[in-house]
Every structure is written in structure tokens, then in C-alpha cells.
Design an enzyme around this catalytic site. Structure first.
Site, mmCIF file in Angstrom:
data_model
loop_
_atom_site.group_PDB
_atom_site.id
_atom_site.type_symbol
_atom_site.label_atom_id
_atom_site.label_comp_id
_atom_site.label_asym_id
_atom_site.label_seq_id
_atom_site.Cartn_x
_atom_site.Cartn_y
_atom_site.Cartn_z
ATOM 1 C CD GLU A 65 10.590 7.822 102.065
ATOM 2 O OE1 GLU A 65 10.257 8.407 100.968
ATOM 3 O OE2 GLU A 65 11.229 7.858 102.760
ATOM 4 C CD1 TRP A 66 3.638 3.983 103.966
ATOM 5 C CD2 TRP A 66 4.497 3.024 105.636
ATOM 6 N NE1 TRP A 66 2.956 3.796 104.880
ATOM 7 C CE2 TRP A 66 2.957 2.902 105.591
ATOM 8 C CE3 TRP A 66 4.438 2.307 107.296
ATOM 9 C CZ2 TRP A 66 2.014 3.444 106.946
ATOM 10 C CZ3 TRP A 66 3.851 1.826 108.237
ATOM 11 C CH2 TRP A 66 2.741 2.466 107.992
ATOM 12 N NE ARG A 67 7.137 10.559 102.982
ATOM 13 C CZ ARG A 67 7.248 12.111 102.320
ATOM 14 N NH1 ARG A 67 7.944 12.449 101.765
ATOM 15 N NH2 ARG A 67 6.112 12.911 102.234
ATOM 16 N NE ARG A 110 9.727 13.949 105.148
ATOM 17 C CZ ARG A 110 10.721 13.343 105.554
ATOM 18 N NH1 ARG A 110 10.534 13.191 106.801
ATOM 19 N NH2 ARG A 110 11.884 12.401 105.359
ATOM 20 C CG HIS A 167 13.057 16.776 103.600
ATOM 21 N ND1 HIS A 167 13.197 16.107 104.724
ATOM 22 C CD2 HIS A 167 13.128 15.809 102.701
ATOM 23 C CE1 HIS A 167 13.671 14.852 104.321
ATOM 24 N NE2 HIS A 167 13.286 14.751 103.418
ATOM 25 C CE LYS A 194 15.657 11.505 104.143
ATOM 26 N NZ LYS A 194 14.409 10.408 104.009
ATOM 27 N NE ARG A 236 16.347 13.775 93.128
ATOM 28 C CZ ARG A 236 15.540 13.289 94.231
ATOM 29 N NH1 ARG A 236 16.039 12.720 94.907
ATOM 30 N NH2 ARG A 236 14.468 14.410 94.703
ATOM 31 C CB SER A 255 7.968 10.158 97.794
ATOM 32 O OG SER A 255 9.444 10.311 97.535
ATOM 33 C CD GLN A 259 11.422 10.642 94.766
ATOM 34 O OE1 GLN A 259 10.156 10.251 94.366
ATOM 35 N NE2 GLN A 259 11.971 10.513 95.869
HETATM 36 O O1 LIG Z 1 13.656 12.198 102.398
HETATM 37 C C1 LIG Z 1 13.230 11.958 101.174
HETATM 38 C C2 LIG Z 1 14.097 12.067 100.164
HETATM 39 C C3 LIG Z 1 13.381 13.496 98.518
HETATM 40 O O2 LIG Z 1 12.258 13.909 99.443
HETATM 41 C C4 LIG Z 1 13.818 12.941 97.574
HETATM 42 O O3 LIG Z 1 13.588 14.052 97.530
HETATM 43 O O4 LIG Z 1 13.430 12.064 96.967
HETATM 44 C C5 LIG Z 1 12.052 11.485 99.109
HETATM 45 C C6 LIG Z 1 11.853 11.662 100.395
HETATM 46 O O5 LIG Z 1 10.518 10.249 100.487
HETATM 47 C C7 LIG Z 1 12.338 11.234 101.566
HETATM 48 O O6 LIG Z 1 12.142 11.064 102.661
#
Ligand SMILES: O=C1C[C@@](O)(C(=O)O)C[C@@H](O)[C@@H]1O
Length: 276
Positions: A65-67, A110, A167, A194, A236, A255, A259
Site C-alpha cells: 500500500e503506497w500511502r 489518506r 477511519h 474497510k 488483525r 502507518s 500494526q
Molecule cells: O486503512 C488502513 C488501515 C490502517 O489504518 C491500519 O490500521 O492498519 C493502515 C492504513 O495504512 C490503511 O490505509
């Protein structure tokens, strides 16, 4: 079912409850069965991103995933940016990343209203995401944006899969709000749904899992339902049936809070789901 697949996925069909991400000749990765590991690339510079992409090559990662919001902030600072000033650099960077890695590429912008680094108004956001959809294998679309349903269609017409997102870094929405957001994503025709929230209790974590499981059954498409931070760790690794179609896991920088590293994620998933 097949009709729904055709209307949301263009020419590529989707098997029941699954979505494949990755355009030919690149490899395709299926979401909706075994949990996939997605590594975010978070650098604000093209060179930094290429270094991160190279490092991913040695890790147990399925997609990247490229942020892109980090690069937008590096280019525009914290003032609101115009898409026309950014689109050239973003397109060139997308091209470089696609060359650098064979893994399917998700492009995410984002915005600051959802905890990200990009300051963009609605039309600039849509212009940038639409342009990235012409290159990346999938794009993230923030469902709260007024023009999100149009953007979902436009991105799919450009050949990208769409991961609709919502989010909340301040807390966990009520059950009704979670259901409403997931329903809006489904209604917009997104390929993957998501949500990511900040839990304050174990009950919040359980509600996120319940919402994920409900959406997975109700809408028959991959769902990623995350409770962020350490408290939300189990979400997760919850598996596709509970809204864990994929887990975001770091190789370089994380990110989002909570995580795990890609290696940790793969190790746990191999135990929970069985190594393949
Ligand atoms: O939407 C998500 C999930 C995320 O927010 C996480 O909690 O892992 C991490 C983000 O980079 C991704 O776009």
C-alpha cells in the site's frame, strides 16, 4: 451474484466472496480466503519509497500500500493542495513503484479528516485518486467524501479495484453507525470494505469484529475491520469470516497504531490458518 461481480469488477469476474487485486501482466492476489499481508510504504520521497519497496521484496508480504498522502504533505506542506500541482509527481512515482515491485499496488491518499497527512478538498481528492486509479491495481476511497460513489465507479472504470474506507482515530462508532458506513460502502459498489477505529475497551474490539462478520455475510465481499492500537491486536488476525481479509503489517514504518511487522503477522497467520 455473478451480476453483482460484473457491475463492480468490470471485465474481471470474482468468485463468491472474493476479489482479486492485480492487473495483468502483474500477479493477482485474491482477498477473501486466506488473510493477506499488506505492507504500507510510508516515505514522502520517491527514493525513500523505492527503498521501502526493495525491502518488501525480502519479506512475507502479499500486496503493498503506497500511502501517497506522505508525499503530498512533503510536496505541499500543511496547506491545501491543488491536484494539478501534484499529479505529475504522483504518476511518475506510481510508475516507478510498479516497476520496482511485482506485488499488486494499492494507492491510498489518506486525508487529514481521516487521520492522514494530505490536506485536500473534495474535488482535489477525487482528481488525485481518479488519476492514480489509472495506474495502481487498487485505490482506497474514503467513503465519507460527498462524491465517493461517483469516484468508486470512475476508479473501477479505470481498471482499479476499490477499497472503500472509513477511519475513526477518536473512538469506535456505535453499532448503527458502523453498519451504516459498511452499507454505504456496499451501496457504492466498492470491491473491498474497510473500517479502522480506535477502541477504548474490549467491548469496542468485539463490536468491530461483529460488524466485520456481519458485513462479510451480508455483502459477500472481502471486509477489513480493524480496531487500532494494541487493544485491537486480535482484529488483525481475525480471518476473512470475521472481517480480517487482510492485515496491514509493517516492513519499515508502520502507518497506524497497533500494526505488527510483516514477519510477525505471517508467523501468527501461519499458526492460526495453517502454513501453505
Ligand atoms: O486503512 C488502513 C488501515 C490502517 O489504518 C491500519 O490500521 O492498519 C493502515 C492504513 O495504512 C490503511 O490505509
Amino acid at each position: 451474484m455473478e451480476e453483482a461481480a460484473m457491475s463492480t469488477g468490470g471485465a474481471r469476474s470474482r468468485a463468491r466472496g472474493t476479489v482479486d487485486i492485480g492487473r495483468p501482466p502483474r500477479g493477482r492476489v485474491e482477498l477473501g480466503m486466506r488473510t493477506r499481508v499488506i505492507a504500507p510504504l510510508t516515505s514522502g520521497s520517491r527514493d525513500g519509497l523505492l527503498n521501502e519497496a526493495a525491502a518488501v521484496g525480502d519479506e512475507p508480504v502479499d500486496l503493498v500500500e503506497w500511502r501517497a498522502d506522505s508525499m503530498i504533505r512533503a510536496l505541499a506542506g500543511s496547506s491545501f493542495a491543488a491536484a494539478s500541482d501534484l499529479v505529475g509527481e504522483l504518476a511518475a512515482t506510481a510508475g516507478a513503484l510498479l516497476e520496482a515491485s511485482a506485488l499488486p499496488l494499492i494507492a491510498t491518499v489518506r486525508t487529514s479528516s481521516e487521520g492522514g497527512a494530505a490536506h485536500l478538498d473534495d474535488s482535489e481528492y477525487c482528481a488525485l485518486v481518479a488519476s492514480l486509479a489509472g495506474m495502481a491495481d487498487a485505490v482506497d476511497v474514503e467513503i465519507g467524501r460527498e462524491s465517493a460513489p461517483d469516484l468508486v465507479r470512475e476508479a473501477q472504470r479505470a481498471g482499479a479495484r476499490v477499497i472503500a474506507s472509513h477511519h475513526d482515530f477518536g473512538g469506535t462508532p456505535t453499532d448503527e453507525e458502523l453498519a451504516g458506513v459498511l452499507a454505504a460502502m456496499n451501496h457504492a459498489g466498492a470491491d473491498v470494505l474497510k473500517i479502522a477505529c480506535a477502541p477504548r475497551s474490549g467491548g469496542d474490539v468485539a463490536r468491530v469484529l461483529t460488524a466485520g462478520a456481519w458485513a462479510r455475510e451480508a455483502y459477500d465481499r472481502p471486509v477489513i475491520a480493524i480496531a487500532m492500537g494494541r487493544l485491537g491486536g486480535p482484529t488483525r488476525f481475525a480471518g476473512a469470516a470475521l472481517g480480517g481479509a487482510a492485515t496491514f503489517a509493517s516492513v519499515g514504518g508502520a502507518s497506524a497504531p497497533g500494526q505488527y511487522t510483516a514477519r510477525e503477522a505471517r508467523t501468527v497467520l501461519d499458526i492460526v490458518e495453517g502454513a501453505q
